[in-house]
Design a protein around this motif. Structure first.
Motif, PDB file in Angstrom:
ATOM      1  N   CYS A 297      -9.735  -0.929  -2.592  1.00  0.00           N
ATOM      2  CA  CYS A 297      -8.855  -0.520  -1.498  1.00  0.00           C
ATOM      3  C   CYS A 297      -9.076   0.909  -1.045  1.00  0.00           C
ATOM      4  CB  CYS A 297      -7.394  -0.701  -1.909  1.00  0.00           C
ATOM      5  SG  CYS A 297      -6.876   0.363  -3.283  1.00  0.00           S
TER       6      CYS A 297
ATOM      7  N   GLY B 145      -0.842  -2.089  -8.834  1.00  0.00           N
ATOM      8  CA  GLY B 145      -0.512  -1.584  -7.515  1.00  0.00           C
ATOM      9  C   GLY B 145      -1.590  -1.718  -6.457  1.00  0.00           C
ATOM     10  N   CYS B 146      -2.728  -2.305  -6.757  1.00  0.00           N
ATOM     11  CA  CYS B 146      -3.800  -2.420  -5.763  1.00  0.00           C
ATOM     12  C   CYS B 146      -3.479  -3.570  -4.798  1.00  0.00           C
ATOM     13  CB  CYS B 146      -5.134  -2.654  -6.462  1.00  0.00           C
ATOM     14  SG  CYS B 146      -6.534  -2.788  -5.327  1.00  0.00           S
ATOM     15  N   LYS B 147      -3.381  -3.283  -3.506  1.00  0.00           N
ATOM     16  CA  LYS B 147      -3.027  -4.301  -2.514  1.00  0.00           C
ATOM     17  C   LYS B 147      -4.133  -5.355  -2.371  1.00  0.00           C
ATOM     18  CE  LYS B 147      -0.167  -1.058   0.108  1.00  0.00           C
ATOM     19  NZ  LYS B 147       0.059  -0.388   1.418  1.00  0.00           N
TER      20      LYS B 147
ATOM     21  N   LEU C 253      -3.958  -7.669  -5.282  1.00  0.00           N
ATOM     22  CA  LEU C 253      -2.798  -8.552  -5.146  1.00  0.00           C
ATOM     23  C   LEU C 253      -3.067  -9.658  -4.142  1.00  0.00           C
ATOM     24  CD1 LEU C 253       0.119  -5.957  -5.219  1.00  0.00           C
ATOM     25  CD2 LEU C 253      -0.256  -7.791  -6.861  1.00  0.00           C
ATOM     26  N   ALA C 254      -3.677  -9.294  -3.013  1.00  0.00           N
ATOM     27  CA  ALA C 254      -3.953 -10.291  -1.974  1.00  0.00           C
ATOM     28  C   ALA C 254      -4.991 -11.315  -2.434  1.00  0.00           C
ATOM     29  CB  ALA C 254      -4.426  -9.587  -0.704  1.00  0.00           C
TER      30      ALA C 254
ATOM     31  N   HIS D  81      -1.775   2.190 -10.411  1.00  0.00           N
ATOM     32  CA  HIS D  81      -2.433   1.510  -9.290  1.00  0.00           C
ATOM     33  C   HIS D  81      -3.388   0.424  -9.790  1.00  0.00           C
ATOM     34  CE1 HIS D  81      -4.280   1.078  -5.298  1.00  0.00           C
ATOM     35  NE2 HIS D  81      -5.438   1.020  -5.947  1.00  0.00           N
TER      36      HIS D  81
END
Length: 461
Positions: free
Chosen positions: A418, A430-432, A435-436, A426
């Motif tokens: 990211c 916490g990494c978007k 997560l996605a 993170h």
């Protein structure tokens, strides 16, 4: 294989020049195979030894500790305990100890000596020639044969400097013995807590040990504990001994045990029921860096002030569910326990303040999460990598991009998926992008998929 190598060596001597190269290659291959077999056999032997020692340790940990760290006994006591206690009481006690001696009339007067007493210092020759005899047997002097009593050695210097050097060497030998025991790291940590620490605490109690030497011993212990628990050398010692942090291990500091033991010695002499012991003026020395007598005085003042202020109540404590021991109403034994607990609390507060001052490894002090206290039973059940991950995640020593960049081992502190700063929080949750893409739950989903394939397609959920 050795026979083949010996046979090929004979053939090599009698073989023509064009065949020697092939015999040499064949001999080298057989020797490599023999070396691999020897290495494999050595590994199997070491594995069997480790399994045997692990089984002995699990069967009786304290017996294993005594066999590993205990010294060889010079003899065997066959007398019963009651007989030994009666002999000691008869030999070392005196019922008329506090009775004043009066003059004895039957003793006749002695004439004054005709030769004047020589009060000059004895010469070195006279000192060397002086000997004491018991039944025509020479009694060795302290210089020739130091005396040991209650685990303490007395030599001709009548000082503890040499004894402290020997204590440091003994501590190093104990740590090496634990290291070579062949046990997992969590079992080695148990050997330190229940085997090495009590032995070392007694030596530090009977000797006049300065705080600098005790801190040096603790640094050596911390080095081995970090190795046994699988954490890096940069891991703070606060995480090993703190009892008020997010993750609490069942380990005790050498410095804390030393301070509590010295304060206990002072109170034992001061509050002794024997008047002669109480007024003997015994001084307990602990170096210039820390004073045991000053600590006991300070602790007593704090406990007296606490009586005046009152104990704060939390939760349901004010309803009489718990009892607070007051200094003014406590007896001699209760006061001794209170002072020892207060000295230990001061040491714990010092670790807490040190943790607050740490920027990276002290970040857990700002967390609002429930605390976790690990017992020995739980620690024994955990795998070594889980223990290491627990400690390193709480104290932020995992190899995250931010930590690697701060140590100069990585060019960028950013998260590769990211592009944000790759801190521990993170990376773990916490990494978007992670997560996605379902990276955090990939392992969980894989287990569910494996279970789902095992059920028939017509199953009703």
């Amino acid at each position: 294989m050795r026979r083949e190598i010996k046979s090929l060596s004979k053939q090599f001597k009698n073989a023509p020049t064009e065949e020697r190269e092939g015999i040499k290659d064949l001999t080298s291959q057989i020797r490599d195979r023999l070396s691999r077999l020897r290495r494999a056999e050595s590994l199997r032997k070491k594995r069997r030894d480790r399994e045997k020692k692990r089984a002995q340790f699990i069967k009786d940990p304290f017996q294993f500790t005594r066999a590993l760290l205990g010294e060889a006994k010079s003899g065997k006591l066959t007398s019963p305990r009651e007989e030994v206690e009666a002999f000691l009481e008869e030999t070392h006690s005196d019922s008329f100890r506090n009775q004043n001696l009066e003059g004895n009339p039957p003793i006749s007067s002695v004439e004054a000596p005709k030769k004047e007493l020589n009060i000059n210092e004895p010469t070195w020759k006279e000192v060397q020639e002086f000997r004491l005899y018991v039944q025509e047997e020479v009694i060795p002097s302290v210089e020739e044969n130091p005396i040991k009593c209650l685990g303490k050695w007395f030599d001709n210097s009548l000082a503890d400097r040499n004894n402290m050097v020997n204590t440091e060497k003994q501590t190093e030998e104990w740590l090496r013995s634990i290291e070579k025991s062949g046990l997992p790291g969590k079992f080695k940590a148990w050997l330190y807590q229940h085997g090495l620490l009590p032995r070392l605490t007694w030596l530090l109690t009977v000797y006049e040990a300065p705080m600098t030497s005790v801190e040096g011993m603790e640094r050596k212990v911390n080095k081995y504990l970090r190795k046994w628990l699988g954490i890096p050398p940069s891991f703070t010692s606060v995480g090993l001994y703190i009892r008020s942090g997010q993750l609490q291990l069942p380990l005790t500091s050498v410095v804390e045990e030393f301070k509590v033991a010295k304060c206990r010695v002072i109170m034992t002499y001061r509050d002794s029921p024997d008047d002669q012991v109480r007024h003997a003026g015994i001084v307990t020395r602990s170096g210039r860096k820390w004073g045991a007598e000053a600590t006991v005085t300070q602790t007593e003042s704090m406990l007296k002030i606490r009586d005046i202020i009152g104990a704060p109540c939390t939760g349901r404590q004010g309803l009489g569910t718990s009892h607070f021991q007051q200094w003014s109403k406590a007896g001699t034994r209760e006061r001794k326990v209170m002072i020892q607990e207060e000295v230990s609390s001061l040491e714990k507060e010092g670790r807490r303040s040190k943790a607050v001052a740490l920027s990276s490894q002290g970040a857990w002090t700002k967390w609002d999460l429930p605390k976790r206290k690990i017992t020995w039973a739980e620690l024994w059940r955990l795998e070594p990598f889980r223990i290491s991950f627990l400690l390193r995640s709480v104290y932020d020593t995992l190899p995250t991009p931010a930590n690697l960049h701060r140590l100069g081992l990585s060019e960028s502190p950013l998260c590769k998926p990211c592009g944000e700063k790759g801190t521990m929080a993170h990376i773990l949750s916490g990494c978007k992008i992670a997560l996605a893409q379902g990276r955090y739950r990939w392992r969980h989903d894989k287990v569910l998929m494996t279970l789902a394939r095992g059920f028939p397609a017509q199953s009703v959920w």
